[in-house]
Each structure stands twice: as structure tokens, then as C-alpha cells.
Scaffold this motif. Structure first.
Motif, PDB file in Angstrom:
ATOM      1  N   LEU A 881       0.691  -1.025   0.061  1.00 41.88           N
ATOM      2  CA  LEU A 881       0.160  -0.091  -0.087  1.00 41.88           C
ATOM      3  C   LEU A 881       0.883   1.082   0.056  1.00 41.88           C
ATOM      4  O   LEU A 881       0.423   2.300  -0.494  1.00 41.88           O
ATOM      5  N   GLY A 882       2.014   1.201   0.405  1.00 45.09           N
ATOM      6  CA  GLY A 882       2.813   2.393   0.454  1.00 45.09           C
ATOM      7  C   GLY A 882       3.009   2.940  -0.669  1.00 45.09           C
ATOM      8  O   GLY A 882       2.482   4.282  -1.033  1.00 45.09           O
ATOM      9  N   PRO A 883       3.378   2.628  -1.800  1.00 43.66           N
ATOM     10  CA  PRO A 883       3.569   3.078  -3.064  1.00 43.66           C
ATOM     11  C   PRO A 883       2.352   3.645  -3.804  1.00 43.66           C
ATOM     12  O   PRO A 883       2.100   4.875  -4.463  1.00 43.66           O
ATOM     13  N   GLU A 900      -5.275  -6.495   0.663  1.00 46.16           N
ATOM     14  CA  GLU A 900      -6.160  -7.186  -0.514  1.00 46.16           C
ATOM     15  C   GLU A 900      -7.485  -6.314  -0.552  1.00 46.16           C
ATOM     16  O   GLU A 900      -7.971  -5.930   0.603  1.00 46.16           O
ATOM     17  N   GLY A 901      -8.238  -5.968  -1.572  1.00 47.17           N
ATOM     18  CA  GLY A 901      -9.453  -4.982  -1.598  1.00 47.17           C
ATOM     19  C   GLY A 901      -9.924  -5.151  -2.926  1.00 47.17           C
ATOM     20  O   GLY A 901      -9.496  -5.834  -3.984  1.00 47.17           O
ATOM     21  N   LYS A 902     -11.106  -4.663  -3.214  1.00 47.37           N
ATOM     22  CA  LYS A 902     -11.864  -4.385  -4.419  1.00 47.37           C
ATOM     23  C   LYS A 902     -12.749  -3.168  -4.486  1.00 47.37           C
ATOM     24  O   LYS A 902     -13.047  -2.487  -3.380  1.00 47.37           O
ATOM     25  N   LEU A 903     -12.788  -2.680  -5.879  1.00 48.84           N
ATOM     26  CA  LEU A 903     -13.622  -1.490  -6.034  1.00 48.84           C
ATOM     27  C   LEU A 903     -14.606  -1.883  -7.210  1.00 48.84           C
ATOM     28  O   LEU A 903     -14.463  -2.362  -8.092  1.00 48.84           O
ATOM     29  N   ILE A 904     -16.137  -1.730  -6.625  1.00 49.40           N
ATOM     30  CA  ILE A 904     -17.046  -1.642  -7.647  1.00 49.40           C
ATOM     31  C   ILE A 904     -17.916  -0.401  -7.741  1.00 49.40           C
ATOM     32  O   ILE A 904     -18.243   0.296  -6.964  1.00 49.40           O
ATOM     33  N   ALA A 905     -18.029  -0.058  -9.296  1.00 48.41           N
ATOM     34  CA  ALA A 905     -18.359   1.124  -9.685  1.00 48.41           C
ATOM     35  C   ALA A 905     -19.327   1.188 -10.688  1.00 48.41           C
ATOM     36  O   ALA A 905     -19.065   0.473 -11.563  1.00 48.41           O
ATOM     37  N   THR A 906     -20.279   2.019 -10.795  1.00 45.35           N
ATOM     38  CA  THR A 906     -20.874   2.364 -12.035  1.00 45.35           C
ATOM     39  C   THR A 906     -21.295   4.083 -12.314  1.00 45.35           C
ATOM     40  O   THR A 906     -21.245   4.521 -11.196  1.00 45.35           O
ATOM     41  N   GLU A 918     -13.854  -1.593  -0.611  1.00 48.88           N
ATOM     42  CA  GLU A 918     -13.381  -2.180   0.744  1.00 48.88           C
ATOM     43  C   GLU A 918     -11.772  -2.807   0.496  1.00 48.88           C
ATOM     44  O   GLU A 918     -11.432  -3.251  -0.664  1.00 48.88           O
ATOM     45  N   PHE A 919     -11.176  -2.831   1.654  1.00 48.80           N
ATOM     46  CA  PHE A 919      -9.941  -3.393   1.834  1.00 48.80           C
ATOM     47  C   PHE A 919      -9.707  -4.045   3.139  1.00 48.80           C
ATOM     48  O   PHE A 919     -10.249  -3.282   3.947  1.00 48.80           O
ATOM     49  N   LYS A 920      -8.705  -4.805   3.215  1.00 48.69           N
ATOM     50  CA  LYS A 920      -7.984  -5.219   4.541  1.00 48.69           C
ATOM     51  C   LYS A 920      -6.782  -5.706   4.324  1.00 48.69           C
ATOM     52  O   LYS A 920      -6.147  -6.074   3.297  1.00 48.69           O
ATOM     53  N   SER A 966      -3.901  -5.268  12.338  1.00 47.36           N
ATOM     54  CA  SER A 966      -4.943  -5.614  11.397  1.00 47.36           C
ATOM     55  C   SER A 966      -5.569  -4.051  11.004  1.00 47.36           C
ATOM     56  O   SER A 966      -5.828  -3.147  11.862  1.00 47.36           O
ATOM     57  N   ILE A 967      -6.374  -4.001   9.684  1.00 43.82           N
ATOM     58  CA  ILE A 967      -6.958  -2.972   9.285  1.00 43.82           C
ATOM     59  C   ILE A 967      -7.862  -3.374   8.296  1.00 43.82           C
ATOM     60  O   ILE A 967      -7.794  -4.091   7.492  1.00 43.82           O
ATOM     61  N   ASP A 968      -9.152  -2.528   8.321  1.00 41.46           N
ATOM     62  CA  ASP A 968     -10.083  -2.887   7.390  1.00 41.46           C
ATOM     63  C   ASP A 968     -10.618  -1.591   6.906  1.00 41.46           C
ATOM     64  O   ASP A 968     -10.815  -0.740   7.995  1.00 41.46           O
ATOM     65  N   GLY A 969     -11.477  -1.263   5.938  1.00 49.53           N
ATOM     66  CA  GLY A 969     -11.903  -0.117   5.480  1.00 49.53           C
ATOM     67  C   GLY A 969     -13.052  -0.280   4.214  1.00 49.53           C
ATOM     68  O   GLY A 969     -12.942  -0.988   3.622  1.00 49.53           O
ATOM     69  N   LYS A 970     -13.944   0.549   4.445  1.00 52.61           N
ATOM     70  CA  LYS A 970     -15.057   0.437   3.682  1.00 52.61           C
ATOM     71  C   LYS A 970     -15.557   2.109   3.230  1.00 52.61           C
ATOM     72  O   LYS A 970     -15.268   2.906   4.038  1.00 52.61           O
TER      73      LYS A 970
END
Length: 1016
Positions: A881-883, A900-906, A918-920, A966-970
């Protein structure tokens, strides 16, 4: 007494004899005086006793000037109670000196009238010959002079049928005995002959001489004659019943001389001139007739017995040919008569003749034509005609219709001809089938399904070569010294898969013993398919020698110059289905023909409907070949392949014509003649084409699919249900389709995609099978940059798979790329791949690659609606995640560690609809908020200032730097606003950050993002 003196007895005998003689003479004189005085009474009594049913009376009997004169002789037929004859004066001038020898002298008759029934002229049954007493006695009359006498013939009701006046002079008439009557000369004059009150002739004259058993007509004539065939029924009903039921008649005149007859028959025919007028012979119950205004004939018989028509003229003969007239003149039963006769026509001319035809068993046509002929030195026999002289025939104003097809008479004639003139020598025609000259002017053929059965059997009979005839038909054996057809024309229509109409003009001439056929203005049309001709030829010239052409099936030369042929659906669909038999028949026929030389000059070929939207492609064909068959395969073997270059072709969008699907700068086409006619091209090489990838391309692909199935590309809902598909022509086949220096340009809505204004280069080699194309485009390695999106593709190469028409929704055009490096701003993927699929609805992509120690992949869909609606997703695993945070949040936020994470958009091209991310973490790391450094720098240094400042510094520094296990975000965004949270847990406790994003560029109060409250 003297011894020689007569005795008294003897003297008494002589006296008695003398007295008796005197008494007899006295008595005879007295009786004669009495008889002469009562001569009329005595003659009438004798005639009454000898006359039988005929009672003859005289009123006067005189002897004057050595002649006996009988006056007012009348004859009464007792059974009929009618006077049948009368003579006003009968004179007998005896030849007393020769009377004992049977010479009666001469007779003269004046004022005679004969009035008898027609029945007396009927032939009596033959009776056995009985020699009458005294039959051996032969009587002679030196002369018989009949002054003008009237002869009347009456019917059973005693009404006059026939009458005429007769004047006759006979010399040396001998009758009686065992021999036939004879005479030296007879001169007969007849006049005012009438039948039923109608004139038969005005006058007739005959001069005849008899010598031994020969009767010679020295001179004869008849003028003002008239014949009505209705008289035949009245004259002889039995004979009329045996003859055809003809009506009509004629006016006629005759003059003859030197006719000789004998007991054996005709010994000299003499010379005769016959002049007929208003001749008419017609069947009583039919329109069939033969008429003529005038017929003049002069005939004679020479010393060898051959009859000659010395001169002949027929003016305006007319024939109305009908089935009944045909049956009368051409009976089916073969004649058993083997009569031998011969007629020589020295000169005969027919002027202004006409023939009207009705459909008959032998002739199915209806029409008419005029004709003239001139014959000379023509020998006619039952076996045919012979002549070494030239004969002439002219036919004019020909018009023919087919008479055995319903309503065909209501349509134009199938054949018309202005004039035909033929000159031929019969002997050459019979021996060598040679015609001296044949000239036709303005012939016109019009063959259509409506006016005749010309093509009825084209699709019904199986295709097979016709058997070779034992003998060629007559028209294939004719040879011409001079053949000329001027201003000819032809029109035809035939039903193949669709109706085909053709028309042309043609002429034929003879030059140096060869025939030249010149065709001009040939045009072939398919009315339902095209208003313009699908085939037109400016000129065609064929050179051949007749009749060798038919025997060898060979032409000397064939030259086509100018014209146009449209090779497309309109032409090729003609030979689909059952009508393909026509093409096979044409091929079977053409296989038998060859040409010494064939030339084609500037024949324009237009390839129609190569593909939807592609304008017709026109080019000129020029070639020549020697010793070649005329079938397509033979031509293909002898004609070198041709090559043409086409430039600047453009395919417009099927729905937006101002937008472009493809542009082709240069197209090189290699073809053969046989290939064109079978929709096959050997090689097509397209140089520098530009293909626009967008909805226009896929509209075009859909249009191409319907085009291949024969469907309408744009159905009109207001026009009712769509029509059934039209007959589809087979697709074009290209053996080799090569594309070099091609360019592929992404152009949604017809406009190049920003950032991809530089097209993708490609090249490929494939083939087109029946309109089906499967191709792989190779895109060479290059760098591409999307300036507005700041996306750069370094070292990208790939392939484009294309099929036409499309096989399914997601398999029409697919691009597969490999990229050495994919960069967005300072972020980059290594060893990336990109796959893009296009269809009519949108662009669908998938990508992936190595990134910052991990792996990133994703997918996107861009829909080709008005606002380019899109959706997509991206995910990553083990990404440092640093760079990433240094690039995304420079100076604000920094995360270290793997996640690891994912992004869904429209959204669409103008705004973001919604985005969820979201990612963790995947490893321990450190969280730093660099944006707090400015706040901390404003506080007093450590251990300085009041206690509140020190506490604030400690709090901010603790918040700025936090190590986590640990870290998680949404987060969820709507447009430019959103809300999210970040949870961290580490050795020093836990942190929870709530994030709200507002767009402060709005002038109005920011709207509340209540929906973001659902994100926890």
C-alpha cells in the motif's frame, strides 16, 4: 313382107307401154301438182307420224332459186306441252349431181330458237351399241349456215336457267355411217350467255378445222365471261355433291389458237391466254378463301408436249388459311395417284399478294403477310421444282402471333418483318442448299410468356444433351452468297427465379463470303430487382461462315466492345432453385462451340452488393483469347487472370450515413472471367484500410447478417408485417483476402475515442467463403497514451479476432493485448494483459497484471448509449500500500504494508452513479496521516508552552502515526460525495476513523448523504 319388120304383136306392146307411160306421167303430174299444192299439209302429216313425242310443224314450203325454203318451223314436245324449238326460215340447197352419193348440198337456218329443259343434257345410261339399218350410209352437207339463233335451257319448273345466241357456219359436214361426224371448218359465234338472268359471257368465237381424225382449233376467244359456283348445284346436283362445298366465282376471258385433238387425245395444246378478274373461292361454311383481283396467263404446249406458262401475272391474290381449307388442300391421306406431268414456267409474276393465317393443325400461328414473286424458266413436276435460273420472292409486312395459347392474340405479335427479299436458283438450292441472296428489313422478335410457349419447357425437362440428329434441319444447311438483315430488333422475357427482360438491335451482313452478325444496344433487365439493366452491351460482332458454323460449331471471331454487366443479387439469384436448369442447358450448349478468336474491350463490370453499404464497384474488362471454347470453363483456361486497382472506397454506417464504418484507400483485385460469373474472386488485397470500431460497425454487422439471409435491413413497422425474405444469392467467395497496413480505430458514436486517436495497426491474410469471414488481426508492439485519463500502455501488442457476420452476441470482434507496463499517473502494472470485446451494445474489457508485489485484475463494460453508461470492478491481492497511497494521497495519507481489496463502480461519461470499495490488510503495517504535520508544527515545542498545548501535541502525534496488526476499510460514494470508515487495531490500541467527502464547489448547501449512513 319384109323379114326385119316388127310384128303386129310387138307394135301393140310398145303402144300399150307408151300409153301407160303417158297416163302415168299425167297421173304423176296431177298427183305432183296436188301434192305440191298440199305440200305443207303432207309434210306436217309425215312429221307428225315420225316425230314421236316431238310434234314438228311448218307453215310454208317453197322452191325458189334452186332451193327449198321452209318457213316458220315449230317443234312441240308433247309430254312437256312446251315448244322446244322454232325456225323462221330453213333453206335447203341440194346438190342434185352428187345426191346419189349422199351429198345433200347445204342448209341455211335463220331465226332459230331452241328452248329445252336442263334434264335433256343429263348423261343417259349407257346402252349396248346396236347398228341401225342403213348405218353404213354416210351423208355430206357442203355447208350449214346457222344465222343467229337463241338457245334457252330451262329448269323443271320451266323457268329459264341458261340462254345465249348462237351463230355458226359449217363446211363439209359428214355424218352417219360407222365413223364419227366430221367437217372441214366450223366457225361459231356465241353472245349474251346468261344463267339465271346473270351474264355468263358477252361473246365467244371459235374457228375449228377438222382433218381426218384431227380436230384443230385455229382460233377461239371468249369475252366478258362470268362464273358463279352456285350454278353448279343447279346444273348437276350429283356432281356438286361430290365436290367440296365451295362458293364464289370470277369474271374471265380467254383466247386460244392451234389446239389439236384426235381420237387418241390431245395432240397439240396450242396457245391460250386466260384473263381472270375478281376470282373468289370460299368454303361454304368457313372463312377459308382464295381470291385474286386479276390473273393473266398465257400458256402453250410445245412440240414435245411440254406445257409452258409463257407469261403470267397475279394481281392481289389473297389467301385466308383456315383449318378447313388446310384439310381440303392438304388432306392427310396420301395420294395413290402416280400421274406424271411437267409444267415449265417461262415467266410468272405475283404482285401485292397477301396471306392471312389462322391456327391450324399444321401451323399454330395466326397472322398475315404480303408477298410478291417473279419466276422464270421454272420446271414444276409432282416430285418438285427445277430451274437453273434465278427466282425472286418478296415478303412484306409480316405479323405473327401464337394461336394456341389463351389470350395470346391480345398481346403483341411474336414476329414482325417489314420486308424480305430472296433470290435463289432452285437447282443450286436442291444440290448444295445455296441461296443467292436473302435480305431482311426490320425484323422484330418479341418472345414473352404472354404471347407464346417459348420457354415453357426450360424448367420442366431434365437437363441432358439432345441426341445428335441423323440429318441437320434445312436452316442449318443453307449457305448464302449474300445474307443481309437490316435494322433487326428483338425483345424477350422469360421466367427464371424472377422475370428477366432483354432487348437488342442486330444486323447481319456478308463480307468476303463470311457472315457478320452485329448486335448493338443489348440490354437485360430484372424489373423487380433493378430499374437499370443488369447487363448491357454496346456492340457485339460475330464472324462466321454458313453453314460450316453449324456443322463445326465454330465462329471465326467474337468481339465485345463497351457495355456494362452488374454482378449482384439481381443477376445471380436468377439461377437459384429450379431455374438453375437454364444455366446448365446454356453450359451444355456452350461446350460444343469454339471461337478462333475472342476479344473483349472495355466491358464495364459492376460488382453489386459486395457488402451492405459498400457502393457498387465498377471496372473495365479487356482481354483476348485464341482457339478457345465458348463455355466459361474453356474461357477461363484461355484467358489470363485480370487485375484491377480500386481506390478510395468508403462504407457508411447503415443508420447514420454520415458516419463511417470503414475506409479503404487502395484495393487490388485479381479475378478471372469464370470467377466473376460464379461470384468468386481469386485475390483481394486491401492496402491501408481504416476500420472504425463502434456501434456503427456492429450495426453494419447486423445489416450484413440480414443481407446474407435476404432479410430487410430496416423493417418498417408502419408497413404491416415484414415481407418474406427474397431469394438470396450465394455469397461472394474470395480465395485470398489480404490486408496490409490496416488501422483499427476505437470510435464509439463514430467519433475516435480520446486518447486513442492513433489507430491500432493490423494486417492479416484470410479467405471469404460464401460471405463468411473469420480473420485474426495482428497488432504490432507500440506505446499508447490516454492523455485525458493519464493512462499509458507501454509495449502493448495484441490480436483482434473478427468474424462476419457475427456468430453470437459476444463473439464478433475481440482484441487481446499484452502490455509490458500499464501506467496511470504514477501507478503501474507490469506484465499486464487486456482483452476487449465489442458488439453492437458496447465494449467489454478485462485486464490484469503484476503490481507492487501483488496481482491486480478487473473488468469493465462501456455501453454505447447516449451517455456511455459504464460499470466495472477492480481487485488486488498482496499489493503493497505504501507506493499506492503515496500516489493517491500525496502529503495526506500513507499506509504501509500489504493488503487486498476491491472496488465496484457504475456511472456514465459525465458522473459517477455509485462506487463501493473495501480493503483489509494481508500483513502488519503502519498508518500515517501526513496532513497533521502542519497542525503539529504550529504548536509550541516539546516541554514548552502550557499543558493544553502539550496535550494537543501528544494527541496529534499519536493520531498521526499508528502501527497496526489489522486494518479494514469501507467506503461508498454517490457522485462527488461519499462516506466511509477506517478501523485499525495494533499494539497501542485501536483507531476508528469516519470519513465524509463533500464537494465544496457547489454553491448551494451540500445535500445530506443519508444513504451513506448504511456504510458501517
Amino acid at each position: 313382107m319384109k323379114p326385119d319388120a316388127p310384128s303386129p304383136k310387138r307394135r301393140r306392146w310398145w303402144r300399150w307401154l307408151f300409153d301407160l307411160t303417158v297416163i302415168a306421167l299425167v297421173l304423176a303430174a296431177g298427183f305432183g301438182f296436188w301434192a305440191w299444192k298440199e305440200r305443207v299439209l303432207l309434210v306436217n302429216a309425215v312429221l307428225l307420224r315420225l316425230g314421236g313425242d316431238v310434234r314438228v310443224q311448218i307453215t310454208a314450203l317453197e322452191w325458189e332459186d334452186g332451193a327449198l325454203h321452209v318457213r316458220e318451223v315449230s317443234t312441240l314436245h308433247v309430254p312437256l306441252a312446251q315448244r322446244v324449238a322454232s325456225v323462221s326460215h330453213l333453206e335447203w340447197r341440194p346438190s342434185w349431181r352428187d345426191l346419189s352419193a349422199g351429198n345433200l348440198g347445204g342448209f341455211k337456218v335463220e331465226g332459230a330458237t331452241v328452248d329445252v329443259p336442263l334434264a335433256w343434257f343429263q348423261p343417259a345410261p349407257s346402252q349396248p351399241a346396236v347398228a341401225a339399218a342403213g348405218a353404213s350410209r354416210r351423208w355430206r352437207l357442203e355447208f350449214v349456215d346457222l344465222a343467229e339463233a337463241k338457245v334457252v335451257v330451262r329448269d323443271a319448273a320451266w323457268k329459264p336457267l341458261f340462254s345465249m345466241f348462237v351463230t355458226q357456219k359449217v363446211e363439209a359436214l359428214e355424218i352417219g355411217g360407222l365413223n364419227s361426224p366430221s367437217f372441214q371448218t366450223i366457225v361459231t359465234d356465241l353472245r349474251q350467255a346468261e344463267w339465271g338472268g346473270k351474264p355468263v359471257f358477252n361473246d365467244a368465237h371459235f374457228e375449228m378445222v377438222m382433218s381426218k381424225d384431227h380436230l384443230d382449233l385455229k382460233h377461239g376467244s371468249l369475252r366478258g365471261g362470268s362464273i358463279d359456283l352456285a350454278w353448279l348445284t343447279e346444273i348437276s346436283p350429283a356432281l356438286a355433291a361430290q365436290l367440296p362445298p365451295l362458293t364464289g366465282g370470277m369474271q374471265w376471258e380467254w383466247e386460244g389458237r392451234d389446239l389439236s385433238l384426235s381420237s387418241t387425245g390431245l395432240t397439240a395444246g396450242g396457245t391460250h391466254e386466260v384473263r381472270l378478274k375478281n376470282l373468289r373461292l370460299q368454303l361454304a361454311d368457313d372463312a377459308g378463301a382464295v381470291t385474286a383481283d386479276k390473273v393473266d396467263l398465257k400458256v402453250s404446249q410445245d412440240s414435245s408436249g411440254l406445257w409452258h406458262v409463257q407469261n403470267g401475272l397475279l394481281m392481289k391474290p389473297q389467301v385466308h388459311w383456315t383449318p378447313k381449307l388446310e384439310a381440303l388442300l392438304l388432306p392427310k391421306e396420301e395420294s395413290t395417284s402416280k400421274a406424271v406431268w411437267k409444267v415449265l414456267v417461262d415467266a410468272l409474276e405475283v404482285k401485292e399478294g397477301t396471306v392471312a393465317l389462322s391456327a391450324t393443325e399444321l401451323s399454330p400461328v395466326v397472322g398475315h403477310f404480303g408477298w410478291n414473286t417473279r419466276l422464270a424458266a421454272l420446271e414444276i413436276t409432282p416430285s418438285g421444282v427445277k430451274s437453273a435460273a434465278k427466282q425472286q420472292l418478296e415478303i412484306t409486312e409480316v405479323s405473327m402471333r401464337w394461336g394456341r395459347k389463351e389470350n395470346s392474340l391480345q398481346h403483341p405479335p411474336f414476329f414482325q418483318l417489314k420486308a424480305l427479299k430472296a433470290e435463289l436458283v432452285p437447282d443450286k438450292l436442291l444440290d448444295a442448299w445455296q441461296v443467292e441472296s436473302l435480305v431482311m428489313k426490320k425484323p422484330h422478335l418479341e418472345l414473352t410468356p404472354e404471347n407464346g410457349p417459348w420457354f415453357d419447357k426450360i424448367v420442366s425437362e431434365p437437363v441432358k444433351p439432345p441426341p445428335s440428329p441423323a440429318e441437320a434441319p434445312v436452316w442449318k444447311r443453307l449457305q448464302f452468297d449474300h445474307l443481309s438483315i437490316q435494322e433487326g430488333s428483338m425483345s424477350l422475357a422469360m421466367q427464371l427465379a424472377e422475370r428477366v427482360e432483354a432487348s437488342t438491335r442486330f444486323e447481319v451482313s456478308t463480307e468476303e463470303a463470311t457472315q457478320h452478325l452485329r448486335v448493338a444496344g443489348l440490354s437485360v433487365r430484372i424489373p423487380k430487382r433493378a430499374n437499370l439493366p443488369v447487363l448491357s452491351l454496346e456492340s457485339v460482332e460475330a464472324v462466321a461462315t454458313l453453314p460450316e458454323m453449324w456443322r463445326t460449331r465454330r465462329v471465326e471471331s467474337l468481339k465485345l466492345a463497351g457495355g456494362q454487366i452488374e454482378v449482384g443479387d439481381a443477376l445471380m439469384t436468377l439461377f437459384n432453385g429450379p431455374s438453375a436448369v437454364v444455366e446448365k442447358k446454356m453450359e451444355v450448349t456452350a461446350e460444343r462451340w469454339t471461337a478462333k478468336k475472342i476479344e473483349v474491350e472495355k466491358l464495364g463490370v459492376t460488382l453489386m452488393s459486395i457488402a451492405p453499404g459498400l457502393p457498387p464497384v465498377r471496372f473495365d474488362v479487356t482481354f483476348s483469347a485464341n482457339e478457345t471454347p465458348l463455355d466459361l470453363d474453356g474461357l477461363a483456361e484461355n484467358v489470363e487472370p485480370q487485375r484491377i486497382v480500386l481506390t478510395r472506397l468508403r462504407i457508411p454506417s447503415p443508420h447514420e450515413p454520415l458516419r463511417t464504418v470503414a475506409e479503404m484507400d487502395v484495393i487490388e483485385v485479381t479475378y478471372t472471367l469464370d470467377g466473376l460469373l460464379h461470384r468468386r474472386i481469386d485475390r483481394v488485397e486491401i492496402v491501408s484500410p481504416l476500420l472504425y470500431v463502434g456501434e456503427d460497425l456492429f450495426w453494419y454487422v447486423e445489416s450484413y447478417r440480414k443481407f446474407m439471409k435476404g432479410e430487410s435491413p430496416k423493417p418498417d413497422a408502419t408497413a404491416g408485417p415484414p415481407p418474406p425474405p427474397k431469394p438470396a444469392a450465394p455469397g461472394w467467395r474470395v480465395d485470398t483476402l489480404a490486408v496490409t497496413d490496416g488501422r483499427l480505430l476505437l470510435a464509439p458514436k463514430g467519433v475516435p475515442l480520446k486518447g486513442f486517436s492513433k489507430p491500432f495497426p493490423f494486417s492479416f491474410t484470410s479467405k471469404l467463403e460464401s460471405g463468411q469471414l473469420d480473420a485474426v488481426f495482428d497488432i504490432p508492439t507500440d506505446d499508447y497514451t490516454l492523455e485525458e485519463l493519464k493512462i499509458q500502455f507501454r509495449g502493448m501488442k495484441g490480436q483482434v479476432r473478427f468474424n462476419l457476420p457475427m456468430k453470437d452476441r459476444d463473439n464478433n470482434l475481440t482484441e487481446t493485448f499484452t502490455v509490458q507496463q500499464l501506467r496511470w499517473k504514477e501507478l503501474h502494472l507490469e506484465k499486464a494483459h487486456l482483452s476487449v470485446t465489442y458488439d453492437v451494445n458496447g465494449i467489454y474489457g478485462a485486464f490484469g497484471g503484476e503490481a507492487y508485489g501483488g496481482y491486480v485484475n478487473g473488468a469493465f463494460n462501456i455501453y454505447l448509449d447516449e451517455v456511455f453508461t459504464w460499470d466495472g470492478w477492480v481487485s488486488g491481492v498482496d499489493v503493497k500500500l505504501g507506493p499506492v497511497t503515496r500516489v493517491l494521497f500525496p502529503g495526506y495519507l500513507l499506509l504501509e504494508g500489504a493488503a487486498e481489496g476491491k472496488l465496484i463502480a457504475t456511472g456514465n461519461k459525465n458522473e459517477l452513479y455509485q462506487a463501493d470499495g473495501e480493503f483489509k490488510n494481508r500483513s502488519r503495517g503502519k498508518f500515517r496521516i501526513q496532513a497533521l504535520n502542519d497542525m503539529i508544527s504550529e504548536l509550541p515545542p516539546v516541554m514548552k508552552g502550557d499543558i493544553a498545548d502539550q496535550i494537543a501535541r501528544i494527541g496529534l502525534e499519536t493520531l498521526r502515526d499508528f502501527e497496526y496488526d489489522s486494518i479494514d476499510g469501507k467506503a461508498r460514494f454517490y457522485g462527488r460525495e461519499g462516506r466511509g470508515h477506517l478501523r485499525l487495531t495494533g499494539p497501542h490500541g485501536a483507531r476508528k476513523l469516519d470519513i465524509n467527502v463533500y464537494d465544496h464547489r457547489w454553491k448551494e448547501e451540500p445535500r445530506k448523504t443519508d444513504t451513506a449512513d448504511a456504510v458501517e
